[in-house]
Design a protein around this motif. Structure first.
Motif, PDB file in Angstrom:
ATOM      1  N   VAL A 386      12.879 -48.456 112.492  1.00  0.00           N
ATOM      2  CA  VAL A 386      14.118 -48.738 113.212  1.00  0.00           C
ATOM      3  C   VAL A 386      15.248 -47.944 112.572  1.00  0.00           C
ATOM      4  O   VAL A 386      15.495 -48.052 111.365  1.00  0.00           O
ATOM      5  CB  VAL A 386      14.438 -50.244 113.188  1.00  0.00           C
ATOM      6  N   ARG A 387      15.930 -47.162 113.372  1.00  0.00           N
ATOM      7  CA  ARG A 387      16.994 -46.292 112.853  1.00  0.00           C
ATOM      8  C   ARG A 387      18.052 -47.096 112.103  1.00  0.00           C
ATOM      9  O   ARG A 387      18.514 -48.135 112.577  1.00  0.00           O
ATOM     10  CB  ARG A 387      17.633 -45.534 114.021  1.00  0.00           C
ATOM     11  N   ASP A 388      18.377 -46.613 110.904  1.00  0.00           N
ATOM     12  CA  ASP A 388      19.450 -47.163 110.071  1.00  0.00           C
ATOM     13  C   ASP A 388      19.123 -48.532 109.466  1.00  0.00           C
ATOM     14  O   ASP A 388      20.013 -49.195 108.924  1.00  0.00           O
ATOM     15  CB  ASP A 388      20.779 -47.263 110.842  1.00  0.00           C
ATOM     16  N   VAL A 389      17.876 -48.946 109.550  1.00  0.00           N
ATOM     17  CA  VAL A 389      17.444 -50.185 108.895  1.00  0.00           C
ATOM     18  C   VAL A 389      16.517 -49.824 107.744  1.00  0.00           C
ATOM     19  O   VAL A 389      15.494 -49.155 107.935  1.00  0.00           O
ATOM     20  CB  VAL A 389      16.716 -51.128 109.875  1.00  0.00           C
ATOM     21  N   TYR A 390      16.886 -50.260 106.543  1.00  0.00           N
ATOM     22  CA  TYR A 390      16.136 -49.965 105.320  1.00  0.00           C
ATOM     23  C   TYR A 390      15.681 -51.281 104.699  1.00  0.00           C
ATOM     24  O   TYR A 390      16.243 -52.345 104.974  1.00  0.00           O
ATOM     25  CB  TYR A 390      17.008 -49.187 104.327  1.00  0.00           C
ATOM     26  N   ILE A 391      14.665 -51.183 103.838  1.00  0.00           N
ATOM     27  CA  ILE A 391      14.153 -52.399 103.199  1.00  0.00           C
ATOM     28  C   ILE A 391      14.006 -52.187 101.691  1.00  0.00           C
ATOM     29  O   ILE A 391      13.782 -51.076 101.210  1.00  0.00           O
ATOM     30  CB  ILE A 391      12.809 -52.859 103.796  1.00  0.00           C
ATOM     31  N   ASN A 392      14.132 -53.276 100.978  1.00  0.00           N
ATOM     32  CA  ASN A 392      13.868 -53.333  99.537  1.00  0.00           C
ATOM     33  C   ASN A 392      13.243 -54.701  99.304  1.00  0.00           C
ATOM     34  O   ASN A 392      13.933 -55.700  99.135  1.00  0.00           O
ATOM     35  CB  ASN A 392      15.162 -53.169  98.737  1.00  0.00           C
ATOM     36  N   MET A 393      11.911 -54.749  99.295  1.00  0.00           N
ATOM     37  CA  MET A 393      11.266 -56.055  99.330  1.00  0.00           C
ATOM     38  C   MET A 393       9.853 -56.009  98.763  1.00  0.00           C
ATOM     39  O   MET A 393       9.322 -54.950  98.452  1.00  0.00           O
ATOM     40  CB  MET A 393      11.215 -56.577 100.770  1.00  0.00           C
ATOM     41  N   ALA A 394       9.273 -57.209  98.630  1.00  0.00           N
ATOM     42  CA  ALA A 394       7.890 -57.426  98.203  1.00  0.00           C
ATOM     43  C   ALA A 394       7.641 -56.923  96.788  1.00  0.00           C
ATOM     44  O   ALA A 394       6.621 -56.317  96.505  1.00  0.00           O
ATOM     45  CB  ALA A 394       6.903 -56.779  99.183  1.00  0.00           C
ATOM     46  N   GLN A 395       8.601 -57.210  95.884  1.00  0.00           N
ATOM     47  CA  GLN A 395       8.416 -56.801  94.496  1.00  0.00           C
ATOM     48  C   GLN A 395       7.628 -57.824  93.685  1.00  0.00           C
ATOM     49  O   GLN A 395       7.372 -57.611  92.496  1.00  0.00           O
ATOM     50  CB  GLN A 395       9.773 -56.518  93.852  1.00  0.00           C
ATOM     51  N   ALA A 396       7.246 -58.917  94.326  1.00  0.00           N
ATOM     52  CA  ALA A 396       6.338 -59.903  93.736  1.00  0.00           C
ATOM     53  C   ALA A 396       6.824 -60.348  92.359  1.00  0.00           C
ATOM     54  O   ALA A 396       8.017 -60.443  92.094  1.00  0.00           O
ATOM     55  CB  ALA A 396       4.919 -59.369  93.691  1.00  0.00           C
ATOM     56  N   GLU A 397       5.867 -60.631  91.449  1.00  0.00           N
ATOM     57  CA  GLU A 397       6.233 -61.173  90.142  1.00  0.00           C
ATOM     58  C   GLU A 397       6.866 -60.137  89.228  1.00  0.00           C
ATOM     59  O   GLU A 397       7.399 -60.481  88.169  1.00  0.00           O
ATOM     60  CB  GLU A 397       5.011 -61.797  89.464  1.00  0.00           C
ATOM     61  N   SER A 398       6.831 -58.854  89.612  1.00  0.00           N
ATOM     62  CA  SER A 398       7.432 -57.800  88.793  1.00  0.00           C
ATOM     63  C   SER A 398       8.832 -57.451  89.276  1.00  0.00           C
ATOM     64  O   SER A 398       9.319 -56.354  89.028  1.00  0.00           O
ATOM     65  CB  SER A 398       6.538 -56.550  88.811  1.00  0.00           C
ATOM     66  N   GLY A 399       9.482 -58.381  89.961  1.00  0.00           N
ATOM     67  CA  GLY A 399      10.745 -58.083  90.610  1.00  0.00           C
ATOM     68  C   GLY A 399      11.807 -57.479  89.724  1.00  0.00           C
ATOM     69  O   GLY A 399      12.427 -56.473  90.077  1.00  0.00           O
ATOM     70  N   TRP A 400      12.053 -58.084  88.561  1.00  0.00           N
ATOM     71  CA  TRP A 400      13.117 -57.549  87.729  1.00  0.00           C
ATOM     72  C   TRP A 400      12.699 -56.246  87.063  1.00  0.00           C
ATOM     73  O   TRP A 400      13.511 -55.346  86.853  1.00  0.00           O
ATOM     74  CB  TRP A 400      13.566 -58.576  86.684  1.00  0.00           C
ATOM     75  N   THR A 401      11.429 -56.110  86.750  1.00  0.00           N
ATOM     76  CA  THR A 401      10.944 -54.858  86.178  1.00  0.00           C
ATOM     77  C   THR A 401      11.261 -53.699  87.106  1.00  0.00           C
ATOM     78  O   THR A 401      11.599 -52.596  86.643  1.00  0.00           O
ATOM     79  CB  THR A 401       9.425 -54.932  85.940  1.00  0.00           C
ATOM     80  N   MET A 402      11.169 -53.918  88.414  1.00  0.00           N
ATOM     81  CA  MET A 402      11.338 -52.847  89.397  1.00  0.00           C
ATOM     82  C   MET A 402      12.745 -52.768  89.984  1.00  0.00           C
ATOM     83  O   MET A 402      13.106 -51.774  90.603  1.00  0.00           O
ATOM     84  CB  MET A 402      10.362 -53.049  90.565  1.00  0.00           C
ATOM     85  N   ALA A 403      13.567 -53.795  89.798  1.00  0.00           N
ATOM     86  CA  ALA A 403      14.763 -53.977  90.617  1.00  0.00           C
ATOM     87  C   ALA A 403      15.786 -52.857  90.486  1.00  0.00           C
ATOM     88  O   ALA A 403      16.335 -52.383  91.492  1.00  0.00           O
ATOM     89  CB  ALA A 403      15.420 -55.318  90.294  1.00  0.00           C
ATOM     90  N   VAL A 404      16.076 -52.429  89.277  1.00  0.00           N
ATOM     91  CA  VAL A 404      17.120 -51.409  89.101  1.00  0.00           C
ATOM     92  C   VAL A 404      16.672 -50.089  89.722  1.00  0.00           C
ATOM     93  O   VAL A 404      17.417 -49.448  90.473  1.00  0.00           O
ATOM     94  CB  VAL A 404      17.457 -51.237  87.607  1.00  0.00           C
ATOM     95  N   GLY A 405      15.440 -49.679  89.437  1.00  0.00           N
ATOM     96  CA  GLY A 405      14.933 -48.440  89.994  1.00  0.00           C
ATOM     97  C   GLY A 405      14.792 -48.504  91.505  1.00  0.00           C
ATOM     98  O   GLY A 405      15.091 -47.527  92.214  1.00  0.00           O
ATOM     99  N   ALA A 406      14.323 -49.652  92.020  1.00  0.00           N
ATOM    100  CA  ALA A 406      14.185 -49.800  93.467  1.00  0.00           C
ATOM    101  C   ALA A 406      15.549 -49.710  94.149  1.00  0.00           C
ATOM    102  O   ALA A 406      15.691 -49.081  95.206  1.00  0.00           O
ATOM    103  CB  ALA A 406      13.510 -51.125  93.795  1.00  0.00           C
TER     104      ALA A 406
END
Length: 432
Positions: A386-406
């Motif tokens: 969908v144009r102009d719709v982005y996602i940042n999701m499904a980081q599971a139990e590693s959420g904070w490990t990935m959050a800044v880079g994501a």
């Protein structure tokens, strides 16, 4: 608080078009995304249904920022192990057999990801994103002089030889990728964490010196204030009813009113699927509840120095200031009092087995949060069909490990900039 400044970035903002961007979700992922979008020069608004940031799954974070430790739950040999643990009084997974077709469809895909080759691909993707994220976190910590009760080092504990065997593919991958780690025997483990109980069975341990722990909700609040200082507008207590396509981009429907924006980033955790499905954005997601507890330390000499992971019960143990944080247990079926009781017993067992005299576990505060999990355990970031719709999701139990880079990767994609790392395997493109 010192005045917020933009983190130096290799990307120039000279040729970049400023956009009005809405971020839906005030968890650690949404807050980091909003920060980097504002840092890139966009006009950013963050919309959160609760009254502050990090109130749901981010609040129940294990506290680990651990790219070396991070891995998918789909590990070779894990299905058999889960089946053997289902009916134990303390178990890393809570599942009542039933006819939930969505669960069994998801489980079939998850079992396929337990293949060794698939596991290696998925864990490599997580480590690529995790190492990048940790590097950015350190830059931000130094730049803004952040304190979020951080502590260095993670120690994986293996109660039995079977636990060690299950970890072999991950240890081999650490060696191949040159990620610092050290296997130690029981004496070596207790040299690293002297307070480990001597009467709890321990077959060995893996020390990850560059992994760390810290207070995720506290970090999220720190970044919220910095983001606000560089222009992010936070709207709490507001719920996005739906996302609609608009002639100029997209629009959000909130309390019956339409608010057009140039782009939207959905980082709404468990609520993301509700917003995306009407747009035709479908992923093989399943909601998993994870539990956490915090117990006040009453004997600091008998408390852990940093962070540990009990591989038998999949419980992370982290010292955060004057508290011990216990996190883990994956619940795959609807809530019930009996499942909640089993989850609490599992957390308390892990804490009291390893550090019995450190804290008042019986008086611990418990809470839980729901995460949307993909079978491969890898987050999905960036543009949708969908144009102009982005996602940042499904980081599971590693959420904070990935959050800044994501958050930085998604910001770069919204900005039309090339990401700093290869995004292969981290976007919707992996679903064809």
């Amino acid at each position: 608080m010192r005045q917020a400044r933009r983190v130096p970035d290799k990307h120039s903002q000279v040729d970049q078009v400023t956009k009005q961007v809405a971020v839906i979700g005030g968890g650690i992922s949404g807050v980091c995304t909003a920060f980097f979008l504002a840092d890139a020069g966009h006009d950013v608004v963050l919309i959160e249904r609760h009254q502050n940031v990090a109130q749901e799954s981010s609040f129940a974070s294990s506290g680990l920022v651990a790219p070396a430790y991070a891995g998918p739950s789909a590990v070779p040999g894990m299905p058999r192990r889960i089946l053997s643990a289902l009916f134990q009084s303390e178990s890393p997974v809570l599942l009542k057999p039933g006819l939930d077709r969505a669960l069994w469809r998801w489980a079939r895909r998850w079992v396929a990801e337990c293949d060794l080759d698939r596991y290696r691909i998925n864990r490599t993707r997580l480590q690529r994103l995790g190492l990048y994220s940790q590097g950015l976190l350190h830059r931000m910590r130094e730049y803004y002089q952040l304190d979020y009760e951080q502590a260095q080092g993670v120690l994986q504990l293996f109660r039995t030889e079977k636990d060690l065997k299950l970890a072999e593919p991950g240890i081999a991958l650490l060696a191949e990728n040159g990620i610092p780690h050290r296997q130690v025997d029981t004496d070596g483990a207790r040299a690293i964490e002297p307070a480990l109980a001597s009467d709890t069975a321990l077959a060995g341990a893996l020390y990850l010196p560059q992994d760390e722990a810290g207070n995720c909700p506290l970090f999220a609040r720190r970044i919220k204030h910095i983001a606000a200082d560089i222009g992010v507008q936070f709207h709490f207590g507001r719920r996005v009813e739906r996302i609609e396509q608009d002639s100029r981009g997209v629009a959000l429907l909130i309390d019956g009113q339409r608010f057009p924006v140039d782009a939207v980033v959905v980082a709404a955790g468990a609520d993301s699927e509700r917003l995306l499905q009407p747009l035709g954005v479908r992923l093989p997601l399943y909601p998993v509840r994870q539990y956490a507890a915090a117990a006040l330390i009453r004997n600091f000499d008998n408390a852990p120095k940093a962070a540990l992971a009990d591989e038998a019960y999949k419980v992370e143990i982290a010292r955060l200031g004057s508290r011990i944080r216990l996190s883990g247990v994956a619940q795959l079926t609807p809530d019930s009092a009996s499942l909640k009781e089993r989850a609490m017993r599992t957390l308390i067992k892990a804490g009291s087995d390893w550090f019995p005299d450190a804290a008042g576990y019986a008086q611990a505060n418990f809470w839980s949060g729901v995460r949307l999990v993909l079978p491969d355990g890898v987050p999905v970031l960036g543009p949708t069909p969908v144009r102009d719709v982005y996602i940042n999701m499904a980081q599971a139990e590693s959420g904070w490990t990935m959050a800044v880079g994501a958050g930085k990767l998604v910001s770069d994609m919204v900005s039309g900039q090339a990401p700093d790392i290869d995004a292969d395997g981290l976007t919707m493109a992996r679903y064809g």
